[in-house]
Design an enzyme around this catalytic site. Structure first.
Site, PDB file in Angstrom:
ATOM      1  N   SER A  89       0.853  -1.184   0.000  1.00  0.00           N
ATOM      2  CA  SER A  89       0.000   0.000   0.000  1.00  0.00           C
ATOM      3  C   SER A  89       0.887   1.232   0.000  1.00  0.00           C
ATOM      4  O   SER A  89       1.991   1.225   0.553  1.00  0.00           O
ATOM      5  CB  SER A  89      -0.894   0.012   1.238  1.00  0.00           C
ATOM      6  OG  SER A  89      -1.485   1.278   1.436  1.00  0.00           O
ATOM      7  N   SER A  90       0.392   2.313  -0.574  1.00  0.00           N
ATOM      8  CA  SER A  90       1.173   3.551  -0.596  1.00  0.00           C
ATOM      9  C   SER A  90       1.358   4.136   0.800  1.00  0.00           C
ATOM     10  O   SER A  90       2.213   5.007   0.997  1.00  0.00           O
ATOM     11  CB  SER A  90       0.509   4.582  -1.509  1.00  0.00           C
ATOM     12  OG  SER A  90      -0.804   4.875  -1.070  1.00  0.00           O
ATOM     13  N   CYS A  91       0.589   3.656   1.795  1.00  0.00           N
ATOM     14  CA  CYS A  91       0.740   4.171   3.156  1.00  0.00           C
ATOM     15  C   CYS A  91       2.040   3.709   3.807  1.00  0.00           C
ATOM     16  O   CYS A  91       2.377   4.157   4.905  1.00  0.00           O
ATOM     17  CB  CYS A  91      -0.451   3.791   4.024  1.00  0.00           C
ATOM     18  SG  CYS A  91      -0.488   2.055   4.500  1.00  0.00           S
ATOM     19  N   TYR A 117      -1.068  -0.619  10.107  1.00  0.00           N
ATOM     20  CA  TYR A 117      -1.258  -1.261   8.796  1.00  0.00           C
ATOM     21  C   TYR A 117       0.011  -1.139   7.957  1.00  0.00           C
ATOM     22  O   TYR A 117       0.450  -2.096   7.313  1.00  0.00           O
ATOM     23  CB  TYR A 117      -2.437  -0.602   8.086  1.00  0.00           C
ATOM     24  CG  TYR A 117      -2.747  -1.154   6.715  1.00  0.00           C
ATOM     25  CD1 TYR A 117      -3.339  -2.399   6.574  1.00  0.00           C
ATOM     26  CD2 TYR A 117      -2.454  -0.426   5.565  1.00  0.00           C
ATOM     27  CE1 TYR A 117      -3.638  -2.903   5.320  1.00  0.00           C
ATOM     28  CE2 TYR A 117      -2.749  -0.913   4.315  1.00  0.00           C
ATOM     29  CZ  TYR A 117      -3.340  -2.158   4.199  1.00  0.00           C
ATOM     30  OH  TYR A 117      -3.626  -2.660   2.952  1.00  0.00           O
ATOM     31  N   LYS A 170       2.546  -4.084   6.303  1.00  0.00           N
ATOM     32  CA  LYS A 170       2.862  -4.163   4.877  1.00  0.00           C
ATOM     33  C   LYS A 170       4.367  -4.082   4.623  1.00  0.00           C
ATOM     34  O   LYS A 170       4.905  -4.773   3.752  1.00  0.00           O
ATOM     35  CB  LYS A 170       2.125  -3.063   4.114  1.00  0.00           C
ATOM     36  CG  LYS A 170       0.626  -3.284   4.006  1.00  0.00           C
ATOM     37  CD  LYS A 170       0.323  -4.549   3.223  1.00  0.00           C
ATOM     38  CE  LYS A 170      -1.154  -4.756   2.994  1.00  0.00           C
ATOM     39  NZ  LYS A 170      -1.446  -5.988   2.216  1.00  0.00           N
ATOM     40  N   HIS A 219     -12.786   3.486   3.011  1.00  0.00           N
ATOM     41  CA  HIS A 219     -11.847   4.492   2.530  1.00  0.00           C
ATOM     42  C   HIS A 219     -12.613   5.714   2.032  1.00  0.00           C
ATOM     43  O   HIS A 219     -13.823   5.682   1.861  1.00  0.00           O
ATOM     44  CB  HIS A 219     -10.966   3.915   1.424  1.00  0.00           C
ATOM     45  CG  HIS A 219      -9.940   2.951   1.925  1.00  0.00           C
ATOM     46  ND1 HIS A 219     -10.014   1.597   1.688  1.00  0.00           N
ATOM     47  CD2 HIS A 219      -8.811   3.147   2.651  1.00  0.00           C
ATOM     48  CE1 HIS A 219      -8.976   0.996   2.249  1.00  0.00           C
ATOM     49  NE2 HIS A 219      -8.240   1.911   2.844  1.00  0.00           N
TER      50      HIS A 219
END
Length: 319
Positions: free
Chosen positions: A112-114, A141, A145, A184
């Site tokens: 994920s880009s997070c 989260y 990842k 989201h």
């Protein structure tokens, strides 16, 4: 595209009912892949190490798409951080370890880009990973990842596996989660605007200032990119990770206006300044995947029209 026996190559999609996993399933079927393994949670609990190991022993998949994850927006991430960290670590470790132990030829892990620092320079390059602190609202989260990325990379270096990690930007698409609090930002807003039309409400409230910028990718475009990478590249070709996105972004306020127009809401938009904004901007640098020959195809406006029609047709999404 390299030559594959698309009739007999055995592919396991972990998380085939989710937003990303269902899109990958559609993409593979559309391309003619015929031997696709899917399991509901009642059939295979990915949190159960023994069950996952036995599944891999019995089925021996050639490719694995690891799209299973516990996901949610700011509210869910800040309310259940332990759940997000524990469950995602367990699922990832179980599937990735079993893939290595039982000879999977290729695995694609969806991050994920997070994972990137909160204040990363924009657009965000793959090499910015772990260069500064994370956004606190989704730290649990993100850490899970990042652990998955590092596990894939460690197995590649130590055991010669071919496990690719991809970092999609913010996704939306068919089979999305439209929960009014846990979803989201895009599906949450779409739900709020739809409900406002149905109840004839005078306004819709958007969390925060509306100033943060977000890049949004249609899930079927993500799926196309994932299958493209597995078909054409190995982990050694593209480095530790590869971003998947559009290279374009908009403010939350602009997104809300787009959704209002698609849904047909005539009232006003109000911003709740007591709620957090989250990361100020998250725009991925997609030059790496562009150099590999892939670009997204679906504009944000077109994608919104598609998902709203899906939302209207599918009563289950509106519960």
């Amino acid at each position: 595209m390299k030559d594959f026996d698309i009739i007999n190559i055995k592919i396991f999609i972990a998380g085939h009912k989710g937003l990303a996993g269902s899109a990958i399933h559609r993409s593979l079927l559309a391309k003619g892949y015929a031997n696709i393994l899917v399991r509901n949670r009642s059939e295979l609990d990915l949190l159960d190490h023994k069950a996952v190991n036995e599944f891999f022993i019995n089925e021996r998949p050639d490719w694995v798409f690891l799209a299973a994850a516990k996901v949610g927006g700011i509210y869910a991430n800040t309310t259940y951080p332990a759940d997000f960290l524990l469950e995602n670590l367990k699922v990832q470790n179980n599937v990735i370890e079993s893939s290595w132990r039982h000879g999977v030829n290729k695995l694609l892990f969806l991050g994920s880009s997070c994972i990137y620092p909160k204040m990363a320079h924009q657009p965000i390059k793959e090499e910015y990973l772990l260069t500064s602190s994370l956004e606190p609202t989704n730290e649990a989260y993100a850490i899970a990842k990042i652990a998955g990325i590092k596990l894939c990379n460690a197995l590649n270096r130590q055991y010669g596996t071919d496990f690719i990690s991809v970092m999609p930007t913010n996704l939306y698409g068919l089979n999305d989660n439209y929960h009014p609090e846990d979803a989201h930002v895009l599906p949450m807003l779409l739900r709020r605007f739809h409900d406002a039309v149905v109840t004839n409400a005078p306004s819709v409230t958007v969390w925060g200032t509306g100033n943060p910028r977000r890049e949004l990718l249609f899930s079927d475009d993500l799926a196309d990119a994932c299958v493209y990478l597995v078909e054409n590249y190995s982990a050694s070709d593209i480095g530790e990770i590869v971003n998947i996105g559009t290279g374009e972004d908009c403010t939350i306020a602009e997104l809300a206006e787009l959704i209002r127009n698609v849904v047909g809401f005539k009232g006003s938009i109000e911003f709740d300044l007591s709620k957090p904004d989250g990361t100020p901007r998250k725009l991925l640098d997609v030059s790496r995947i562009h150099s590999l020959g892939w670009r997204h195809q679906t504009s944000l406006k077109k994608g919104l029209e598609i998902v709203y029609q899906d939302f209207i047709r599918n009563a289950e999404l509106r519960k």
